[in-house]
Design an enzyme around this catalytic site. Sequence first.
Site, PDB file in Angstrom:
ATOM      1  N   HIS A 224      -2.570  -0.382   3.990  1.00  0.00           N
ATOM      2  CA  HIS A 224      -2.051   0.438   2.905  1.00  0.00           C
ATOM      3  C   HIS A 224      -0.540   0.619   3.025  1.00  0.00           C
ATOM      4  O   HIS A 224       0.210   0.453   2.054  1.00  0.00           O
ATOM      5  CB  HIS A 224      -2.761   1.803   2.938  1.00  0.00           C
ATOM      6  CG  HIS A 224      -2.425   2.697   1.788  1.00  0.00           C
ATOM      7  ND1 HIS A 224      -2.769   4.030   1.799  1.00  0.00           N
ATOM      8  CD2 HIS A 224      -1.802   2.475   0.612  1.00  0.00           C
ATOM      9  CE1 HIS A 224      -2.364   4.586   0.669  1.00  0.00           C
ATOM     10  NE2 HIS A 224      -1.769   3.671  -0.069  1.00  0.00           N
TER      11      HIS A 224
ATOM     12  N   GLU B 148       1.202  -2.569   2.256  1.00  0.00           N
ATOM     13  CA  GLU B 148       1.263  -2.780   0.803  1.00  0.00           C
ATOM     14  C   GLU B 148       2.472  -2.065   0.201  1.00  0.00           C
ATOM     15  O   GLU B 148       3.184  -2.605  -0.650  1.00  0.00           O
ATOM     16  CB  GLU B 148      -0.032  -2.278   0.164  1.00  0.00           C
ATOM     17  CG  GLU B 148      -0.034  -2.256  -1.356  1.00  0.00           C
ATOM     18  CD  GLU B 148      -0.605  -0.974  -1.919  1.00  0.00           C
ATOM     19  OE1 GLU B 148       0.106  -0.296  -2.690  1.00  0.00           O
ATOM     20  OE2 GLU B 148      -1.763  -0.647  -1.588  1.00  0.00           O
ATOM     21  N   HIS B 149       2.734  -0.831   0.660  1.00  0.00           N
ATOM     22  CA  HIS B 149       3.891  -0.093   0.172  1.00  0.00           C
ATOM     23  C   HIS B 149       5.193  -0.733   0.652  1.00  0.00           C
ATOM     24  O   HIS B 149       6.160  -0.849  -0.115  1.00  0.00           O
ATOM     25  CB  HIS B 149       3.839   1.355   0.687  1.00  0.00           C
ATOM     26  CG  HIS B 149       2.964   2.257  -0.108  1.00  0.00           C
ATOM     27  ND1 HIS B 149       3.432   3.341  -0.808  1.00  0.00           N
ATOM     28  CD2 HIS B 149       1.624   2.242  -0.327  1.00  0.00           C
ATOM     29  CE1 HIS B 149       2.435   3.957  -1.413  1.00  0.00           C
ATOM     30  NE2 HIS B 149       1.318   3.319  -1.125  1.00  0.00           N
TER      31      HIS B 149
ATOM     32  N   GLU C 151       0.252  11.132   0.703  1.00  0.00           N
ATOM     33  CA  GLU C 151      -0.789  10.688  -0.213  1.00  0.00           C
ATOM     34  C   GLU C 151      -2.167  10.873   0.391  1.00  0.00           C
ATOM     35  O   GLU C 151      -3.096  11.386  -0.260  1.00  0.00           O
ATOM     36  CB  GLU C 151      -0.574   9.215  -0.567  1.00  0.00           C
ATOM     37  CG  GLU C 151      -1.676   8.637  -1.439  1.00  0.00           C
ATOM     38  CD  GLU C 151      -1.641   7.119  -1.523  1.00  0.00           C
ATOM     39  OE1 GLU C 151      -2.618   6.543  -2.017  1.00  0.00           O
ATOM     40  OE2 GLU C 151      -0.647   6.513  -1.088  1.00  0.00           O
TER      41      GLU C 151
END
Length: 1076
Positions: free
Chosen positions: A135, A138-139, A237
């Site tokens: 994750h 991905e950012h 998040e």
Amino acid sequence: MNLLDMLNRNTRLLSSKGVRSTALAATMPMRNYKFAFSANMKHTSAKLFRLPCNLVASKADGNLSWNVNQTKEGSSIEGWQVEEVSPVKDFHLTALRLKHPQTGARFLHLARADRNQTFSVGFRTPPPDSSGLPHILEHTVLCGSQLFPVRDPFFKMLGGRTLATFMNAMTGPDYTMYPFATRDPADFGNLMSIYLDAVFRPRLRETDFRQEGWRLEHADPFDSSSPIVFKGVVFNEMKGAFSDPQSLFGQRLLCSLLPKGAYGKVSGGEPLTIPSLSWEDLRSFHAQYYHPGNARFFTYGELNLPRVLEYITENYVEASAKELPAVPEILQEPRWSKPREEHVNCSRDPMAPNPENQSTVAVAAACCDIHDLNETFLLDVLSDLLIRGPEAPFYSRLIEPGLGSGYAPATGYDSSTRDTIFAVGLQGLKSSDVEKAVKSVKEAVNAALSNGEGLEPERVEAVLHRVELAARDESHCMGSSLGLSLLSEITPLWNHDGDIVSFLRVGDRVEFLKRSLKNDPNLLRKATEKYLGEKNSHQLILTMSPKEGFEEMQLKEEQELLQSKIDKLSSQDKEHIVQFGMKLAKEQKQDEDLTCLPRLCASDLSPIPEPDGAVNVKDTMIPIQYSVQPTNGVAYIRATVDVAGLPEDLNSSLPLFCLIASKMGTSHRNARDFDRAVSLSTGGISFGVNVVAAPAPACSPLSLRAFLVMSTMCLERNAAKALKLCSELWQAGAKGSWMDSNRLAVLLREEAVALANGVPHSGHAYAVSAAAARVSPAARKREHSVLGPSYLEIVRKAASQASQSETGAQEILNKIREVGAFLLDHSCGDRLRFSINSSPESEPSIINEVSTFLKTISVGPSSSRVNPFEMGPTLSPELQVAPNTHYVLPLPVNFAAKAIATGVAFKHPDHAPLKILAKLLSARYLHPHIREEGGAYGSGADISTDGVFSFFSYRDPHSIKTLDVFNGSGKWAINSSPKPITETYLEEAKIGIFQRVDAPVPPGNRGLDRFLRGVDDELLKWHREALMTVTCDDLVRVASEYLSVTSKLPVSCALLGPQNDVLEKDSNWKIIVPED
């Protein structure tokens, strides 16, 4: 993934499936409805050749033309072997599957006559632990690359350099994908070059990793005496995600049912495990998984495929090392010898219909391998039969008795993992009823096994009918793109090298199932026994209940982890934190040179909008708008009734009417029989409220028009049956046929739970709605009847009242019947209108069926005509008491909003400049301050048609600081430090606005702006010209006039989030705790 999910494909669904999305909040429109390189990666330093602008197949230019029908299996295109060329009649396309022999890279192209072209590159990314590595990677890859060495080119493009109809990046449980869609050929080439360079040649700087992932930093980076805290976009998040009991339950269910391999880890990241991830781990993971040998390239639409392949091959595939790292296969989970039980604690939900009933339980079973397409389709259908609707055995034993408030999270069949999963359970339970719920699950399974309850042939036919309808309907596609929706469906299977072309042939699997059922009528019972019966020992009972002090315990654990890291810091480490924090903060404030990024020009935009094709049918009893469209044999039918004049005491019952009207049965059929009839002939019949602010032609900022909308869609061959069912339902509402108070309570509980569960995912929409409601009559109406804290409270209180006593339920039913009698009575003719979208062949017959509908309901004129355009006061009376509202919720993050009543409605000369300004502020001011510096997940600004200028933040660690940013927007726009608003800024903002204005509209929805808002092609053209002629001086002028802190315009702020000591002492803030 369930094929039937295509009926309701949206971003929220992705989130519920455990897919983390980079731009979820940043690209979410406000609706009225509800990487340094490893040694293993060798790249050429030669300059890339120029990407051809025109990648669209063209019959006019022989040099660009490419005919998919001339491509043969076994041939080669730009070094790629064509392994399969196959028509897929279900979606009117041809599938080409290719493979690169040297690297093993895979490519799927879906050739279809569709201008909305789609591209994606994806990778298998099994998480090694729960640090959120896939994750965070991905950012981070989207934070600059070799060819585009700027901070965050992804959001810079979203800020106004692209007309993309969809841009995002998503992390699933074992894959990561980077999709976009656009209708502009040059834009397609621009975005493809950015995406490819991002994933294959990212910079992967430590500053980007620390910004996006996690870091230790002083609360004030420029004050070393301020406390050291955790920061990071993904860290915040995931704190928000794990504060939501529903997300927590769904994640735990997956990890506990399939614990041995990738699915036993949290790919998105567990908040307290995220700080274990190092920058070196990130770089190594990228080298291991982000290479052509593990890449799956996808394109869709009218493309010149050889040109695309040429660019990808010469710049990224051939440039990779010959020996690429091996990517392990994701193996099936070893089967258990006996079932297991686990428990998870959570926080208490103050918005639950019954605060005392907050336990959750689910029974989950590991099922077949994802590769077995016929078996997964069988389980798709079985899930629908057992779970959906009043005839389903799970529904009748779990939901109808009122044991809980609704199905548990993850209920249903999920084929997005290697071992597919079937789960069913209840939420909103008393803790003492958990065992009773598990027993009820077993009873439902036994009922299906013993007498085939819920598996009747007619119900099977209804499910298969919905599958056919879903394959034809494009109105619910992700990003209004069929390509994106198909990509999201095939990705889990493709990630495991499954037969994706066969998967797309939905009709073949339908026919196979029909033949199988004919050969073995007990097939569904056998599947039920095989997977849900006692013979399947790989089953899990997962329970969840609130624990007193859960939030405090989480905070304590975070503080202990933080302190343990601080205790290990040397003096040099502490100095490094100070210096690094200041470096990052300065970099975030730095104004970058973006000339390396490609961009479109405003001069390329068409001055004329696409016509909606809508016309008014002549010589009809009531106004009928018809739009002939390529709907693929599907008819979309909508009827609206103006609600103006509805007695004041019935206003809060109007949304309740909409929730239950299509699910209570009729005077001729009970709820079960009517549900079956609807499923056999339509995609559903629904009621809703639509509130139009400043409706045309007057477009007054104080005016509104509210409708009751009845909608259905059906195969055109079933239009007569669909409208007959609509008339039956209409008459039931008009005559008050609904008497089942138990059914009412069930439906209200379900909706109350669904709404409460949605707040952590849509908190920004609730905050904007609450703030706008205090300064706009239309927003106030919408907040009470469509979406907002007041609407949620109306439903929650009604659910509680209906569940507590028969008398309470009857009181609600009586009010609902009054609403139906007022709005659907035969005298509604002056307030009734129809809108129909279908293919041209069906137009005459559907118009005739509408005439039959009108005769059946005996529609006629009203004795007294009511003006449908309502006028209301700008300000809510509450604004005078306290202009701002804080809704205290057990969340670790905030959702902030600010609303300003500018009085500048759609036709006002300043509306276009304010709309452009909102986009410019979102990209150039809010994003750097709120996301990059503040660590929030998203932010934005917008203006409504009645002139409410709003700001919002999404999953934000800050509250007062963010509100200060909102307040500083006018000063920034006026002074625009370090430099004034430039022509480049202006052009980017215009491009960003037209990205929304020109977003593709599915055939079934074309003409809706005209039908609902009164905005025709001429008014759209006028508005388009107004947007195009906005100048830099216009932006400075409107910022000074409407956004200045010294302005006397009505302003309201709203905040959803944890307790705030500062706001509690501020008399300008009203504090609302849900228990109150």
